[in-house]
Design a protein around this motif. Structure first.
Motif, PDB file in Angstrom:
ATOM      1  N   GLN A  72      57.779 -19.475  13.023  1.00 16.77           N
ATOM      2  CA  GLN A  72      58.129 -18.130  12.585  1.00 16.77           C
ATOM      3  C   GLN A  72      57.352 -16.948  13.149  1.00 16.77           C
ATOM      4  O   GLN A  72      57.748 -15.895  13.078  1.00 16.77           O
ATOM      5  N   ALA A  73      56.143 -17.144  13.686  1.00 15.52           N
ATOM      6  CA  ALA A  73      55.598 -16.020  14.232  1.00 15.52           C
ATOM      7  C   ALA A  73      55.901 -15.596  15.416  1.00 15.52           C
ATOM      8  O   ALA A  73      55.255 -14.667  15.940  1.00 15.52           O
ATOM      9  N   PHE A  74      56.949 -16.187  16.175  1.00 14.78           N
ATOM     10  CA  PHE A  74      57.350 -15.910  17.351  1.00 14.78           C
ATOM     11  C   PHE A  74      58.734 -15.173  17.330  1.00 14.78           C
ATOM     12  O   PHE A  74      59.725 -15.822  16.490  1.00 14.78           O
ATOM     13  N   GLY A 104      59.551 -12.674  23.984  1.00 12.08           N
ATOM     14  CA  GLY A 104      58.208 -13.456  23.962  1.00 12.08           C
ATOM     15  C   GLY A 104      57.095 -12.833  23.230  1.00 12.08           C
ATOM     16  O   GLY A 104      57.312 -11.861  22.470  1.00 12.08           O
ATOM     17  N   ALA A 105      55.871 -13.614  23.153  1.00  6.97           N
ATOM     18  CA  ALA A 105      54.751 -13.003  22.305  1.00  6.97           C
ATOM     19  C   ALA A 105      53.498 -13.643  23.445  1.00  6.97           C
ATOM     20  O   ALA A 105      53.832 -14.638  24.174  1.00  6.97           O
ATOM     21  N   CYS A 106      52.557 -13.292  23.008  1.00 11.86           N
ATOM     22  CA  CYS A 106      51.356 -13.419  23.748  1.00 11.86           C
ATOM     23  C   CYS A 106      50.170 -14.327  23.121  1.00 11.86           C
ATOM     24  O   CYS A 106      50.189 -13.644  21.809  1.00 11.86           O
ATOM     25  N   VAL A 107      49.657 -15.477  23.451  1.00 13.51           N
ATOM     26  CA  VAL A 107      48.750 -16.164  22.464  1.00 13.51           C
ATOM     27  C   VAL A 107      47.668 -16.157  23.742  1.00 13.51           C
ATOM     28  O   VAL A 107      47.665 -16.140  24.833  1.00 13.51           O
ATOM     29  N   LYS A 108      46.296 -16.356  22.982  1.00 15.24           N
ATOM     30  CA  LYS A 108      45.223 -16.457  23.796  1.00 15.24           C
ATOM     31  C   LYS A 108      44.763 -18.094  23.558  1.00 15.24           C
ATOM     32  O   LYS A 108      44.615 -18.198  22.256  1.00 15.24           O
ATOM     33  N   TYR A 109      44.185 -18.392  24.779  1.00 15.96           N
ATOM     34  CA  TYR A 109      43.612 -19.867  24.716  1.00 15.96           C
ATOM     35  C   TYR A 109      42.291 -19.585  25.702  1.00 15.96           C
ATOM     36  O   TYR A 109      42.342 -19.474  26.819  1.00 15.96           O
ATOM     37  N   GLN A 110      40.998 -19.805  25.031  1.00 15.41           N
ATOM     38  CA  GLN A 110      39.963 -19.653  25.556  1.00 15.41           C
ATOM     39  C   GLN A 110      40.160 -18.281  26.514  1.00 15.41           C
ATOM     40  O   GLN A 110      40.161 -17.309  25.973  1.00 15.41           O
ATOM     41  N   GLU A 158      48.982  -7.345  36.302  1.00 15.22           N
ATOM     42  CA  GLU A 158      48.792  -6.889  34.932  1.00 15.22           C
ATOM     43  C   GLU A 158      49.268  -7.793  33.800  1.00 15.22           C
ATOM     44  O   GLU A 158      50.322  -8.549  34.169  1.00 15.22           O
ATOM     45  N   MET A 159      48.810  -7.920  32.537  1.00 18.92           N
ATOM     46  CA  MET A 159      49.179  -8.739  31.719  1.00 18.92           C
ATOM     47  C   MET A 159      50.417  -8.388  30.744  1.00 18.92           C
ATOM     48  O   MET A 159      50.279  -7.742  29.689  1.00 18.92           O
ATOM     49  N   VAL A 160      51.604  -8.526  31.330  1.00 16.16           N
ATOM     50  CA  VAL A 160      52.617  -8.016  30.823  1.00 16.16           C
ATOM     51  C   VAL A 160      53.874  -9.006  30.625  1.00 16.16           C
ATOM     52  O   VAL A 160      54.933  -8.605  30.099  1.00 16.16           O
ATOM     53  N   LEU A 161      53.932 -10.219  31.080  1.00 16.68           N
ATOM     54  CA  LEU A 161      55.078 -10.803  31.146  1.00 16.68           C
ATOM     55  C   LEU A 161      55.461 -11.372  29.789  1.00 16.68           C
ATOM     56  O   LEU A 161      56.932 -11.370  29.453  1.00 16.68           O
ATOM     57  N   SER A 162      54.746 -11.331  28.667  1.00 12.61           N
ATOM     58  CA  SER A 162      55.093 -11.772  27.281  1.00 12.61           C
ATOM     59  C   SER A 162      55.904 -10.580  26.732  1.00 12.61           C
ATOM     60  O   SER A 162      56.950 -10.761  25.955  1.00 12.61           O
ATOM     61  N   ARG A 163      56.013  -9.391  27.385  1.00 12.52           N
ATOM     62  CA  ARG A 163      56.997  -8.444  26.953  1.00 12.52           C
ATOM     63  C   ARG A 163      58.224  -8.180  27.786  1.00 12.52           C
ATOM     64  O   ARG A 163      58.984  -7.179  27.547  1.00 12.52           O
TER      65      ARG A 163
END
Length: 124
Positions: free
Chosen positions: A26-28, A33-39, A66-71
């Motif tokens: 439910q957080a997505f 899309g949404a961005c998460v961070k792993y390390q 650029e960090m944009v693919l989640s959008r």
């Protein structure tokens, strides 16, 4: 020396050693899309709600770094799920990571599984 792109290496499900818990389903957002961070990685997670499918890829667009693919906008091309960079309109397969425009690099994709309402991403 590690480059920004070198930390994004595709992971096949058969090679997964770590399943990172990205969060509850439910957080997505649905059909987005949404961005998460792993390390030190930013990972874009996409939920195709109508199909009940989940995909993950690097968040970094290799065209302009650029960090944009989640959008980006998600959809399909001949039945293949894809994401379009919101800034540059380059499209990438969420199955293979291939650039569907043919004019810039491939992106790393990661396997996704959903268990007990939690989204997991295979990262290594």
């Amino acid at each position: 020396m590690q480059t920004l792109l070198s930390k994004y290496i595709p992971v096949a499900e058969s090679e997964v050693k770590i399943w990172f818990k990205a969060g509850p389903t439910q957080a997505f957002p649905s059909n987005a899309g949404a961005c998460v961070k792993y390390q030190d990685k930013q990972i874009a997670v996409f939920h195709f709600a109508g199909l009940g499918e989940w995909y993950a890829c690097q968040n970094l667009c290799p065209h302009r770094m650029e960090m944009v693919l989640s959008r980006g906008l998600i959809g399909d091309e001949n039945g293949e799920p894809k994401v379009a960079c919101p800034m540059h309109k380059r499209t990438f397969s969420l199955l293979s990571g291939e650039n569907l425009n043919g004019d810039c690099g491939k992106i790393a994709i990661y396997p996704v599984k959903v268990l007990d309402g939690e989204v997991y991403i295979g990262v290594g």
